[in-house]
Write a protein that holds these residues in place. Structure first.
Motif, mmCIF file in Angstrom:
data_model
loop_
_atom_site.group_PDB
_atom_site.id
_atom_site.type_symbol
_atom_site.label_atom_id
_atom_site.label_comp_id
_atom_site.label_asym_id
_atom_site.label_seq_id
_atom_site.Cartn_x
_atom_site.Cartn_y
_atom_site.Cartn_z
ATOM 1 N N UNK A 1 39.054 26.326 26.133
ATOM 2 C CA UNK A 1 38.515 26.266 27.564
ATOM 3 C C UNK A 1 39.544 26.608 28.714
ATOM 4 N N UNK A 2 40.654 25.661 28.494
ATOM 5 C CA UNK A 2 41.497 25.783 29.749
ATOM 6 C C UNK A 2 42.349 27.119 29.626
ATOM 7 N N UNK A 3 42.489 27.667 28.285
ATOM 8 C CA UNK A 3 43.046 29.071 28.424
ATOM 9 C C UNK A 3 41.959 30.022 29.001
ATOM 10 N N UNK A 4 40.929 29.799 28.629
ATOM 11 C CA UNK A 4 39.819 30.897 29.323
ATOM 12 C C UNK A 4 40.136 30.648 30.907
ATOM 13 N N UNK A 5 40.155 29.759 31.452
ATOM 14 C CA UNK A 5 39.962 29.485 32.856
ATOM 15 C C UNK A 5 41.315 30.092 33.354
ATOM 16 N N UNK A 6 42.641 29.755 32.678
ATOM 17 C CA UNK A 6 43.775 30.768 33.276
ATOM 18 C C UNK A 6 43.862 32.020 33.031
ATOM 19 N N UNK A 7 43.215 32.601 31.907
ATOM 20 C CA UNK A 7 42.982 34.160 31.821
ATOM 21 C C UNK A 7 42.172 34.541 32.735
ATOM 22 N N UNK A 8 41.003 34.133 32.837
ATOM 23 C CA UNK A 8 40.030 34.402 34.057
ATOM 24 C C UNK A 8 40.521 34.422 35.233
ATOM 25 N N UNK A 9 41.258 33.514 35.733
ATOM 26 C CA UNK A 9 41.979 33.431 37.257
ATOM 27 C C UNK A 9 42.872 34.878 37.306
ATOM 28 N N UNK A 10 43.821 34.932 36.056
ATOM 29 C CA UNK A 10 44.973 35.961 35.891
ATOM 30 C C UNK A 10 44.216 37.484 36.225
ATOM 31 N N UNK A 11 43.113 37.566 35.715
ATOM 32 C CA UNK A 11 42.540 38.867 35.563
ATOM 33 C C UNK A 11 41.862 39.104 36.821
ATOM 34 N N UNK A 12 41.229 38.033 37.496
ATOM 35 C CA UNK A 12 40.540 38.220 38.536
ATOM 36 C C UNK A 12 41.562 38.673 39.723
ATOM 37 N N UNK A 13 42.575 38.024 39.832
ATOM 38 C CA UNK A 13 43.730 38.182 40.751
ATOM 39 C C UNK A 13 44.312 39.546 40.611
ATOM 40 N N UNK A 14 44.472 39.942 39.502
ATOM 41 C CA UNK A 14 44.872 41.277 38.959
ATOM 42 C C UNK A 14 43.897 42.339 39.477
ATOM 43 N N UNK A 15 42.580 42.347 39.120
ATOM 44 C CA UNK A 15 41.531 43.235 39.638
ATOM 45 C C UNK A 15 41.408 43.306 40.963
ATOM 46 N N UNK A 16 41.516 42.194 41.748
ATOM 47 C CA UNK A 16 41.448 42.002 43.226
ATOM 48 C C UNK A 16 42.444 43.015 43.860
ATOM 49 N N UNK A 17 43.777 43.046 43.196
ATOM 50 C CA UNK A 17 45.046 43.756 43.827
ATOM 51 C C UNK A 17 44.718 45.173 43.658
#
Length: 412
Positions: free
Chosen positions: A15-31
């Motif tokens: 669950x912690x890893x999912x949270x980390x990867x979700x934040x990372x992907x959202x930042x990349x998609x936003x950029x």
């Protein structure tokens, strides 16, 4: 870590890893959406001007060329870089599309200030060349790259579905999508120029990322063979054990892959000044790091969640927890302590073990140690052959009540 008996609970903390990867992907998609990419002139079109890096006054630097470009046209060039090595070194200027008059003015200013020499060793304005780059060529490269990516994903899905199973194929593709998005997002965030070499490097890292994931999944498949008939560990625990057993292999593989990429950056860019090698090395370095992380901390947790949706694996996990409660209850009755209870994820909720090392944990550790020992080839083939022989045949004497071994009693 080397013998595969580590206790890194990657799957249990998914669950912690999912949270980390979700934040990372959202930042990349936003950029990618709001910032976009720094496309080279090969994709958006422009003008390329080349000239020797040797003038009558000595070597010509990129800073001098950039300053002349700004003073003459009153705007910034897209890129100014040194290409090649030795006597064939040239300075290349990339900019947005320039008019014929702007090109003529720039070439005249460069010649007047820098006096570049031609092949005959004499200053010549003809040593400065220009060419127009059409955006359609970059668009064709992008279209072919997307086709290659689609074909690759289809073939990978078919292979994984037949060699492993459908959920492993889904998890591997999810990790693959993560690697592509993160690599593209890093390019968007940092502002690296996207060139045809970048596209080639992006397609290259897909195979590496998939290879690392397949290695882990192959060990998961081995550890979970016949699992439904056992009550020693759940699917999540068997998958986590596979991660620990292949962890050093994944790290070493990624490290070995990064070394030549660093060589491209250091030698190709720092010493030779080749821009194409820089574009290729940057995307590969980013993709290798992202692929190693996703194969360890993303692909297997996704696989576990998909498998635990099936009723048969839920029932097997329930039997594992019931067996553990039974073992803990017997230990508590013997020691007079509280009886531990576990939730659906196998986490302790009520009570505490009688000691720091309860019987179940000791048993699991012994199993992992035995599995690691069996995977290491013996250095004494003769001793291994004797261990495989039936009792009594090792010494040539019939087996007694001690299985052919000496009783330890002295004979007088």
């Amino acid at each position: 870590m080397y013998v595969g008996t580590g206790a890194f609970d990657v799957v249990g903390k998914r669950k912690y890893w999912y949270f980390f990867f979700t934040i990372l992907i959202l930042v990349c998609l936003a950029s990618i959406i709001f910032r976009g990419f720094n496309l080279g002139i090969d994709f958006k079109g422009g003008t390329r001007i080349s000239m020797p890096d040797e003038g009558t006054g000595g070597r010509i630097s990129t800073e001098q060329v950039t300053e002349i470009f700004n003073d003459t046209l009153h705007k910034e060039p897209a890129a100014v870089q040194t290409v090649g090595s030795g006597d064939s070194t040239t300075i290349q200027i990339k900019s947005e599309t320039l008019t014929t008059a702007e090109v003529a003015d720039l070439k005249k200013a460069l010649f007047d200030d820098l006096q570049p020499v031609g092949q005959d060793g004499q200053p010549s304005e003809r040593a400065i060349s220009d060419s127009a780059v059409s955006a359609s060529w970059g668009g064709e490269i992008s279209r072919q790259a997307l086709i290659a990516l689609g074909v690759f994903l289809v073939l990978v899905t078919i292979f994984l579905a037949f060699y492993f199973e459908r959920w492993m194929a889904v998890a591997a593709l999810a990790a693959l999508v993560h690697d592509v998005l993160v690599t593209a997002g890093v390019y968007s965030i940092v502002g690296f120029e996207v060139t045809p070499a970048t596209v080639i490097g992006l397609l290259t890292i897909l195979g590496f990322s998939l290879y690392d994931t397949v290695v882990v999944f192959d060990k998961v498949k081995e550890n979970t063979r016949g699992l439904l008939g056992l009550t020693r560990r759940t699917y999540a625990e068997a998958a986590n054990l596979a991660l620990n057993q292949t962890l050093m292999r994944s790290i070493n593989t990624s490290l070995i892959a990064v070394l030549p990429v660093l060589g491209l950056l250091i030698v190709g860019v720092g010493l030779l000044g080749v821009g194409t090698l820089q574009d290729l090395a940057l995307v590969q370095l980013t993709g290798i790091i992202a692929g190693a992380l996703s194969s360890i901390a993303l692909a297997t947790p996704i696989l576990v969640d998909l498998k635990m949706r099936e009723p048969k694996f839920k029932e097997q996990a329930r039997r594992v927890y019931a067996r553990r409660e039974n073992i803990a209850r017997k230990a508590a009755e013997r020691d007079g302590d509280l009886v531990p209870q576990y939730d659906a994820d196998g986490d302790l909720t009520v009570g505490a073990p009688a000691t720091d090392e309860d019987s179940l944990e000791t048993e699991l550790r012994q199993e992992r140690a035995m599995a690691a020992a069996s995977s290491v080839p013996t250095r004494n083939p003769k001793a291994a052959e004797q261990r495989r022989r039936p009792a009594g045949k090792q010494t040539g004497r019939p087996a007694g009540k001690h299985g052919g071994r000496p009783s330890g009693k002295k004979r007088h």
